[in-house]
Every structure is written in structure tokens, then in C-alpha cells.
Design an enzyme around this catalytic site. Structure first.
Site, PDB file in Angstrom:
ATOM      1  N   GLY A 270     -11.737  -6.565 -29.573  1.00 57.25           N
ATOM      2  CA  GLY A 270     -12.510  -5.423 -29.782  1.00 57.25           C
ATOM      3  C   GLY A 270     -13.869  -5.787 -29.065  1.00 57.25           C
ATOM      4  O   GLY A 270     -14.263  -6.856 -28.487  1.00 57.25           O
TER       5      GLY A 270
ATOM      6  N   THR B 158     -15.961   2.220   0.057  1.00 56.63           N
ATOM      7  CA  THR B 158     -17.204   2.409  -0.209  1.00 56.63           C
ATOM      8  C   THR B 158     -17.514   1.322  -1.490  1.00 56.63           C
ATOM      9  O   THR B 158     -17.419   1.384  -2.515  1.00 56.63           O
ATOM     10  CB  THR B 158     -17.694   3.660  -0.755  1.00 56.63           C
ATOM     11  OG1 THR B 158     -16.741   4.026  -1.897  1.00 56.63           O
ATOM     12  CG2 THR B 158     -17.626   4.912   0.156  1.00 56.63           C
TER      13      THR B 158
ATOM     14  N   HIS C  29     -12.678  -6.803 -20.380  1.00 53.75           N
ATOM     15  CA  HIS C  29     -12.101  -7.990 -20.832  1.00 53.75           C
ATOM     16  C   HIS C  29     -12.711  -8.316 -22.414  1.00 53.75           C
ATOM     17  O   HIS C  29     -11.843  -9.222 -23.029  1.00 53.75           O
ATOM     18  CB  HIS C  29     -12.283  -9.414 -20.114  1.00 53.75           C
ATOM     19  CG  HIS C  29     -11.418  -9.310 -18.890  1.00 53.75           C
ATOM     20  ND1 HIS C  29     -10.662 -10.028 -18.359  1.00 53.75           N
ATOM     21  CD2 HIS C  29     -11.272  -8.533 -17.606  1.00 53.75           C
ATOM     22  CE1 HIS C  29      -9.897 -10.054 -17.239  1.00 53.75           C
ATOM     23  NE2 HIS C  29     -10.420  -8.986 -16.792  1.00 53.75           N
TER      24      HIS C  29
ATOM     25  N   ASP D 252     -17.599   6.018  -6.970  1.00 57.07           N
ATOM     26  CA  ASP D 252     -17.242   7.247  -6.630  1.00 57.07           C
ATOM     27  C   ASP D 252     -15.835   7.500  -6.694  1.00 57.07           C
ATOM     28  O   ASP D 252     -15.302   6.732  -7.587  1.00 57.07           O
ATOM     29  CB  ASP D 252     -17.796   7.398  -5.188  1.00 57.07           C
ATOM     30  CG  ASP D 252     -17.023   6.458  -4.221  1.00 57.07           C
ATOM     31  OD1 ASP D 252     -16.354   5.733  -4.792  1.00 57.07           O
ATOM     32  OD2 ASP D 252     -17.723   6.343  -3.109  1.00 57.07           O
TER      33      ASP D 252
END
Length: 334
Positions: free
Chosen positions: A80, A254, A74, A259
Site C-alpha cells: 500500500g 515528447t 512501486h 500528454d
């Protein structure tokens, strides 16, 4: 916490070696005047201090990595990567309704306080946030990524700039592609960085458009791209009368491990947001989703350069562009 620790500790040394090699041979995006080891002379333990704060916070609260990663997204997509999202006050980015659910500010503030004790006026809040998100991913079991530093803190933060520059969970593929492209990010970056949803939590309102309330006040699924059984689970957690503060895990399998489970979920129609589901539904990204679902190393290998590009969006590096704030929540007094 145990599943996170095991996921991180079970990796062989060769895994990290291969990640390092891939970073060395992969084409690097332009990061302006940023450099590796930027604080090697002015504050040589800067990254170590940020890392320690993030490690402590993450060990106490497993939701911290997801919060820091979302906070970075965000920040970088609006004005930027300049810590403009950290500024408090009426009309700032942080005050926009789309950002009121952001969290993790206290971790960045804690790191800033430590750095101000040892290296006053030296390390920017923008660098702290980028490093903190990078470390958070690693502590959650994700890949090790080296990022350059030297960002300065922006002086402008406007709520009006938020909505046109962030991804809404109901976005179509075309809408997401257009926005990512405007930030210098490719379609591959979109598919890869969406994997950030493998950790983190979301309010029920973030995916409520996939359901409809019937005449009896019960929710029914109206989005065919969502698995029926998973939809039933979500309705139980987020009924029509749910408290607005109710949250669910982005990844039901998970939750606190970074992952490739997010991509496995997409294959079986268990993407929490509509913007997740379209990645598998669109021909342009389906192949990449399948590849990441079948090979975690492939995902991690792609994550490193894409994350690096993310942290380099619109960076400010000169005194004319930005400053080194004394406090991350306010600009310096002129």
C-alpha cells in the site's frame, strides 16, 4: 525543459476549471480515513513546501517527474501507499533487483528535511511521496489533481513482497488485469494509469525480450506488435553489447511532457514495453486507447480519479498500522 514549460503554460484557464468540475462530479474512491486539508492546522504549508522542492528538482532535471511517478507506483502496489519502498536495508523492497533502478528518493528526502524543520514529527513520508508524484505530473504538463492526506508510514518492507505485486513489462493483459483488480483498480484504471509511461525512462533490459540475438551477435526483432522502424531505433540505442546502465525514453516523441502522446504511439505500434502494446492489441482496452490518443482532455479527465484511487491503495492511518518517520529511509527507533 522548454517543451515542458510551453506545454504547461499554453493551457487556458478554462482547462483547469473543467478538470476541477470533473473531479467534483466524478465518483470518489474510498480513501479510508484520509482527508483533504489534513495538515491545515498542524502544518498548513506542508503541501506548499513539498511543491517547492519538487518544482526546484524538476526544473534542474527534467527526468525527475517520471522518477517520482514510478516511485509512487512501486510503493503503492507493495504494502500500500505507506512509503515502505523508501526504507533502506538488506531485505527491504528497495533492495529487490526489480527496484534497484528506482530513483527520486533524494527529492522525497529533501522535502522531508524541510518539513522536519518547520513541522517536526508531523508529515509522513507516505504523504510526501504521494504529493510529490502528484506535483511532478502537473509540472510536466499534466492535470491538476487534489488528493487527501493523512497516510502513516509503514513499518514493514520486504523484498519478497515485490515481485508478486508489481507489473512486469512482459505481462499479458490478463496478468495485468488480475493484479490491478487485486489492488481495487479497474480495467479503465489500467488503461489510464498506463499513460504514466508518457514520461520516464527505461533500461534496455526492460524490453529486451522483444528482441533476439542472432549468431553474429546482432539483435533482431521477434515481437510483431512493435513497429520495425522503431525497433531499429531501439536496437541502435540498445545494441546487444550495450552497457547495463543504458536507458531510453519511454516516449520517443515528447519525452518530458505529460500528454497523450503515449496513446498516439500505441496506435502506430511504438509502445516501448510489451505491456504497453497489449493495450491496443486487446479488444477490452483498444477503444479507450483510441479515445485518449484522439482527445488529450479525455485522458486527463480519466487520469485524475484513477490517480486518486492509486494513492489510496492500502493506506495506513492509525498508530497501530504505521508511524510518522523522522527519516524516510528508516523506521523510528522504538
Amino acid at each position: 525543459m522548454e517543451e515542458r514549460t510551453l506545454a504547461f503554460a499554453s493551457r487556458p484557464f478554462v482547462y483547469y476549471f473543467l478538470i476541477l468540475i470533473s473531479l467534483c462530479i466524478a465518483p470518489s474512491p474510498s480513501c479510508g480515513d484520509l482527508s483533504f486539508g489534513f495538515y491545515s492546522a498542524s502544518c498548513p504549508t506542508a503541501e506548499f513546501m513539498v511543491r517547492n522542492v519538487v518544482r526546484t528538482a524538476s526544473s534542474r532535471d527534467p527526468t525527475i517527474p517520471g522518477k517520482l511517478l514510478r516511485l509512487l507506483f512501486h510503493d503503492c502496489f507493495v504494502e500500500g501507499c505507506d512509503a515502505s519502498v523508501l526504507l533502506q536495508g538488506n531485505g527491504t523492497e528497495r533492495s529487490d533487483p526489480a527496484n534497484t533502478s528506482l530513483d527520486g528518493f533524494s527529492v522525497v528526502d529533501s522535502a522531508k528535511r524541510v518539513l522536519e524543520l518547520f513541522c517536526p514529527g508531523t508529515v509522513s513520508c507516505a504523504d510526501i511521496l504521494a504529493l510529490a508524484a502528484r506535483d511532478a505530473v502537473e509540472f510536466a504538463g499534466g492535470p491538476v489533481v487534489q488528493i487527501p492526506t493523512g497516510r502513516r508510514d509503514g513499518k514493514v518492507s520486504s523484498a519478497s513482497n515485490v515481485r508478486p505485486n508489481i507489473i512486469d513489462t512482459s505481462f499479458t493483459m490478463d496478468e495485468m488485469t488480475k493484479l490491478f483488480s487485486s489492488k481495487g483498480l479497474s480495467l479503465d484504471d489500467l488503461a489510464t494509469l498506463s499513460g504514466a509511461h508518457t514520461i520516464g525512462r527505461a533500461h534496455c533490459s526492460a524490453f529486451s525480450d522483444r528482441f533476439q540475438e542472432d549468431s553474429k551477435g546482432k539483435l533482431t526483432l521477434i515481437d510483431a506488435s512493435l513497429d520495425n522502424a522503431y525497433a531499429d531505433e531501439l536496437i541502435k540505442q540498445c545494441p546487444a553489447n550495450a552497457n547495463p546502465s543504458t536507458m531510453v525514453n519511454n516516449d520517443p516523441e515528447t519525452s518530458f511532457v505529460f500528454d497523450n502522446q503515449y496513446y498516439k504511439n500505441l496506435l502506430v505500434r511504438k509502445g516501448l514495453f510489451q505491456s504497453d502494446s497489449v493495450l491496443f492489441g486487446d479488444d477490452r482496452t483498444r477503444k479507450q486507447v483510441k479515445s485518449f490518443a484522439n482527445d488529450q482532455f479525455s485522458f486527463f479527465e480519466s487520469w485524475s480519479p484513477s490517480f486518486l484511487k492509486l494513492t489510496c491503495i492500502g493506506v495506513k492511518t492509525t498508530e497501530d498500522e504505521g508511524e510518522i518517520r523522522a527519516s524516510c529511509s528508516s523506521t523510528n527507533i522504538a
